[in-house]
Design a protein around this motif. Structure first.
Motif, PDB file in Angstrom:
ATOM      1  N   ARG A 232      72.756  55.224  52.129  1.00  0.00           N
ATOM      2  CA  ARG A 232      72.198  55.659  53.417  1.00  0.00           C
ATOM      3  C   ARG A 232      73.275  56.187  54.369  1.00  0.00           C
ATOM      4  N   PRO A 233      74.375  55.456  54.578  1.00  0.00           N
ATOM      5  CA  PRO A 233      75.414  56.043  55.438  1.00  0.00           C
ATOM      6  C   PRO A 233      76.035  57.301  54.845  1.00  0.00           C
ATOM      7  N   LEU A 234      76.117  57.361  53.525  1.00  0.00           N
ATOM      8  CA  LEU A 234      76.651  58.564  52.896  1.00  0.00           C
ATOM      9  C   LEU A 234      75.758  59.764  53.197  1.00  0.00           C
ATOM     10  N   LEU A 235      74.450  59.567  53.172  1.00  0.00           N
ATOM     11  CA  LEU A 235      73.535  60.659  53.502  1.00  0.00           C
ATOM     12  C   LEU A 235      73.694  61.085  54.959  1.00  0.00           C
ATOM     13  N   THR A 236      73.890  60.112  55.846  1.00  0.00           N
ATOM     14  CA  THR A 236      74.122  60.455  57.256  1.00  0.00           C
ATOM     15  C   THR A 236      75.373  61.323  57.395  1.00  0.00           C
ATOM     16  N   LEU A 237      76.451  60.898  56.754  1.00  0.00           N
ATOM     17  CA  LEU A 237      77.721  61.622  56.852  1.00  0.00           C
ATOM     18  C   LEU A 237      77.616  63.000  56.209  1.00  0.00           C
ATOM     19  N   LEU A 238      76.943  63.082  55.066  1.00  0.00           N
ATOM     20  CA  LEU A 238      76.801  64.363  54.375  1.00  0.00           C
ATOM     21  C   LEU A 238      75.970  65.337  55.209  1.00  0.00           C
ATOM     22  N   CYS A 239      74.828  64.882  55.707  1.00  0.00           N
ATOM     23  CA  CYS A 239      73.951  65.769  56.481  1.00  0.00           C
ATOM     24  C   CYS A 239      74.603  66.206  57.789  1.00  0.00           C
ATOM     25  N   ALA A 240      75.532  65.407  58.282  1.00  0.00           N
ATOM     26  CA  ALA A 240      76.252  65.779  59.499  1.00  0.00           C
ATOM     27  C   ALA A 240      77.097  67.024  59.298  1.00  0.00           C
ATOM     28  N   HIS A 241      77.408  67.360  58.060  1.00  0.00           N
ATOM     29  CA  HIS A 241      78.189  68.572  57.802  1.00  0.00           C
ATOM     30  C   HIS A 241      77.352  69.841  57.902  1.00  0.00           C
ATOM     31  N   LEU A 242      76.084  69.683  58.262  1.00  0.00           N
ATOM     32  CA  LEU A 242      75.289  70.838  58.662  1.00  0.00           C
ATOM     33  C   LEU A 242      75.583  71.212  60.109  1.00  0.00           C
ATOM     34  N   GLY A 243      76.322  70.331  60.797  1.00  0.00           N
ATOM     35  CA  GLY A 243      76.767  70.574  62.163  1.00  0.00           C
ATOM     36  C   GLY A 243      78.234  70.215  62.281  1.00  0.00           C
ATOM     37  N   ASP A 244      78.589  69.502  63.354  1.00  0.00           N
ATOM     38  CA  ASP A 244      79.975  69.070  63.568  1.00  0.00           C
ATOM     39  C   ASP A 244      80.095  67.596  63.185  1.00  0.00           C
ATOM     40  N   ALA A 245      80.553  67.349  61.955  1.00  0.00           N
ATOM     41  CA  ALA A 245      80.626  65.990  61.425  1.00  0.00           C
ATOM     42  C   ALA A 245      81.741  65.161  62.041  1.00  0.00           C
TER      43      ALA A 245
ATOM     44  N   PHE B 118      69.522  61.271  61.374  1.00  0.00           N
ATOM     45  CA  PHE B 118      70.622  60.896  62.266  1.00  0.00           C
ATOM     46  C   PHE B 118      71.832  61.803  62.058  1.00  0.00           C
ATOM     47  N   GLY B 119      72.109  62.143  60.791  1.00  0.00           N
ATOM     48  CA  GLY B 119      73.241  63.032  60.516  1.00  0.00           C
ATOM     49  C   GLY B 119      73.077  64.376  61.193  1.00  0.00           C
ATOM     50  N   ALA B 120      71.870  64.911  61.156  1.00  0.00           N
ATOM     51  CA  ALA B 120      71.613  66.200  61.803  1.00  0.00           C
ATOM     52  C   ALA B 120      71.688  66.090  63.318  1.00  0.00           C
ATOM     53  N   ILE B 121      71.081  65.053  63.872  1.00  0.00           N
ATOM     54  CA  ILE B 121      71.033  64.903  65.331  1.00  0.00           C
ATOM     55  C   ILE B 121      72.421  64.751  65.923  1.00  0.00           C
ATOM     56  N   PHE B 122      73.211  63.841  65.369  1.00  0.00           N
ATOM     57  CA  PHE B 122      74.480  63.487  66.015  1.00  0.00           C
ATOM     58  C   PHE B 122      75.640  64.396  65.639  1.00  0.00           C
TER      59      PHE B 122
END
Length: 366
Positions: A89-102, A221-225
């Motif tokens: 789950r945290p890995l998915l958050t971190l990965l999806c954050a790379h669609l923005g500014d991780a 959450f990854g996308a939002i933040f």
């Protein structure tokens, strides 16, 4: 006049115990291995180190978040964190954050929130299921009893709530709705389908709530933040819901494959505990439709499985029955739908890794 404490949280048990060792992020990162399906991340010169470094930060902050100045609370809270886990789950958050500014700091905090929430549910699930092992170690209720295990889950969820409250009202709303679904999923699993309700449809709704909801929140959450395009949020929510269901369906089948899994869960555990799973639900349907082999096998499964010999016979029978292959087909359909949901995302390592993870979920032995 009594001098006030420097940190007001200490009175509630917050703060590190006196013996807490220092945690080095670099050392943690060195020991991390990405789960199956994420090879594309490891092979990317930019994304690989960024994800690994942030995962190490998550691991460090997890331990800080559950640390407690009360010795019992500290020991019980650490029990599952230190037993390991895939940290999907945290890995998915971190990965999806790379669609923005991780690199934004809220990304790591959001990743910690979803893993703390997952850990809290495991304490509760193990009590509900009377599970003796989790991640190869005795479950908390086996060590400290049911009451302490349930209260530890509550405590860890309280810590997650503190962290998510710092992320703002929208995050708090997503977390609250996710937790509501987690509770409803457990409730509906406990009471079973309503009269006239299709058992398979009921079960799929249960695992969508118990598993899919938090996986979906992780990607969201990854996308939002990271400040990613808002249009990606719905994509990641749909993906998370579907890949979460696929993951649980695969677990169902793995329970009857006859191979002891890495989690320490022996094959047939769900059968012995009477936990509904897709292969057994499909077997009941086959029996109702007149399949005599299903009727005979259900007589064994619904009988006394307390002995290892009886359980092994039930596992072997279910493994060889066509409903097990049928269950794999259903799991792969959910994985395929998760991959299809990713179509609007830009091509690249993030999309490729999410697709590969969905495939890996239904192509594993543990």
């Amino acid at each position: 006049m009594t001098k006030s404490a420097d940190h007001s949280w200490t009175h509630a048990g917050h703060g590190l115990p006196d013996s807490e060792p220092s945690l080095n992020t670099t050392a943690i990162a060195t020991g991390l291995q990405l789960p199956a399906g994420f090879a594309a991340i490891a092979g990317d010169a930019e994304l690989g180190p960024a994800i690994t470094t942030n995962l190490a930060k998550v691991e460090k902050k997890l331990r800080e978040a559950i640390a407690n100045s009360d010795p019992l609370a500290d020991a019980t809270s650490r029990h599952l964190v230190e037993a390991g886990g895939k940290r999907i789950r945290p890995l998915l958050t971190l990965l999806c954050a790379h669609l923005g500014d991780a690199s934004l700091p809220a990304v790591v905090q959001a990743a910690v929130v979803v893993e703390l929430t997952h850990l809290a549910t495991l304490y509760h699930d193990d009590v509900m299921d009377s599970a003796p092992l989790r991640r190869g170690a005795p479950t908390a209720h086996e060590v400290w009893g049911n009451s302490v295990a349930v209260l530890t889950g509550d405590l860890i969820f309280a810590r997650a709530s503190i962290l998510v409250s710092e992320l703002g009202g929208r995050a708090l709303g997503i977390q609250a709705r996710t937790f509501e679904r987690l509770c409803l999923g457990q409730l509906h699993e406990t009471v079973g389908p309503r009269p006239g309700e299709d058992p398979v449809a009921h079960y799929l709704s249960v695992i969508a709530d118990k598993t899919g909801s938090l996986v979906a929140a992780s990607g969201q959450f990854g996308a939002i933040f990271s400040g990613a395009d808002a249009a990606y949020e719905d994509v990641l929510v749909e993906y998370g819901e579907k890949v979460g269901v696929a993951f649980q369906l695969a677990d169902d089948v793995i329970d009857v494959t006859g191979v002891k899994v890495k989690s320490g869960k022996s094959p047939g555990t769900d059968l012995r505990e009477g936990v509904p799973t897709l292969p057994v639900l499909l077997l009941r349907k086959a029996a109702e439709d007149g399949d005599q082999s299903a009727v005979d096998l259900l007589t064994l499964i619904d009988g006394d499985l307390s002995s290892d010999e009886a359980l092994a016979a039930a596992v072997a029978g279910l493994r060889e029955h066509p409903v097990t292959a049928e269950s794999w087909v259903v799991a792969r359909q959910w994985a395929d739908e998760a991959i299809a949901a990713l179509a609007p995302l830009p091509d690249g390592v993030v999309k490729e890794s999410l697709s590969n993870f969905a495939r890996a979920v239904v192509d594993r032995a543990s």
